[in-house]
Design a protein around this motif. Sequence first.
Motif, mmCIF file in Angstrom:
data_model
loop_
_atom_site.group_PDB
_atom_site.id
_atom_site.type_symbol
_atom_site.label_atom_id
_atom_site.label_comp_id
_atom_site.label_asym_id
_atom_site.label_seq_id
_atom_site.Cartn_x
_atom_site.Cartn_y
_atom_site.Cartn_z
ATOM 1 N N ARG A 168 -0.965 2.756 3.123
ATOM 2 C CA ARG A 168 -1.938 1.651 3.046
ATOM 3 C C ARG A 168 -3.362 2.184 3.028
ATOM 4 N N ASN A 169 -3.648 3.157 3.875
ATOM 5 C CA ASN A 169 -5.001 3.710 3.920
ATOM 6 C C ASN A 169 -5.333 4.454 2.638
ATOM 7 N N ARG A 186 2.518 -2.284 -3.691
ATOM 8 C CA ARG A 186 3.448 -1.212 -3.360
ATOM 9 C C ARG A 186 3.757 -0.371 -4.591
ATOM 10 N N ASN A 200 3.732 2.530 4.900
ATOM 11 C CA ASN A 200 3.269 2.825 6.250
ATOM 12 C C ASN A 200 1.745 2.936 6.262
ATOM 13 N N ALA A 201 1.174 3.245 7.421
ATOM 14 C CA ALA A 201 -0.276 3.273 7.565
ATOM 15 C C ALA A 201 -0.918 4.298 6.628
ATOM 16 N N THR A 249 -7.642 -5.062 0.949
ATOM 17 C CA THR A 249 -6.542 -5.298 1.864
ATOM 18 C C THR A 249 -5.245 -4.772 1.264
ATOM 19 N N CYS A 250 -4.369 -4.348 2.136
ATOM 20 C CA CYS A 250 -3.031 -3.906 1.762
ATOM 21 C C CYS A 250 -2.094 -4.367 2.865
ATOM 22 N N SER A 251 -1.048 -5.063 2.509
ATOM 23 C CA SER A 251 -0.098 -5.519 3.522
ATOM 24 C C SER A 251 0.876 -4.402 3.862
ATOM 25 N N LYS A 252 1.720 -4.652 4.838
ATOM 26 C CA LYS A 252 2.715 -3.652 5.224
ATOM 27 C C LYS A 252 3.749 -3.427 4.123
ATOM 28 N N LYS A 253 3.804 -4.327 3.154
ATOM 29 C CA LYS A 253 4.706 -4.131 2.015
ATOM 30 C C LYS A 253 4.327 -2.895 1.208
#
Length: 125
Positions: free
Chosen positions: A70-71, A101, A66-67, A59-63
């Motif tokens: 994270r991907n 991050r 961007n997408a 998992t990766c939060s929006k912190k």
Amino acid sequence: MTQIDGTPGGTAPPASLRVLRVRPQFLALNRGRRVPAGSFLLQARNRGDGDPAIGVGFTCSKKVGNAVARNRAKRRLREAARLVLPAAGRPGWDYALIGRRDATADRPFAELLDDLRRALAKAHA
């Protein structure tokens, strides 16, 4: 069969790994051990259910960004888990790798692998 990267078909993942997908599986890991690594956070828990499979979730939060960021971070964590967990993980345990991050996506891959090995050793100690 679902691959470790979550895509259907193709070659099957190693028999010993299964992907955590639903929220209750991740919430159960909150009762386990938390090990901060240099580039991510590892949560680990012994399920104690007799199933020898190694569970792993990402998992990766929006912190994290961007997408795209994270991907990228999750792809790197998936590959690290695929390479390290069959040898260093313990049967009957679940693991969650949580991206950070400016660390997970940018860390050299060899160091990311070392971070995972050290975090697993700490979690099992």
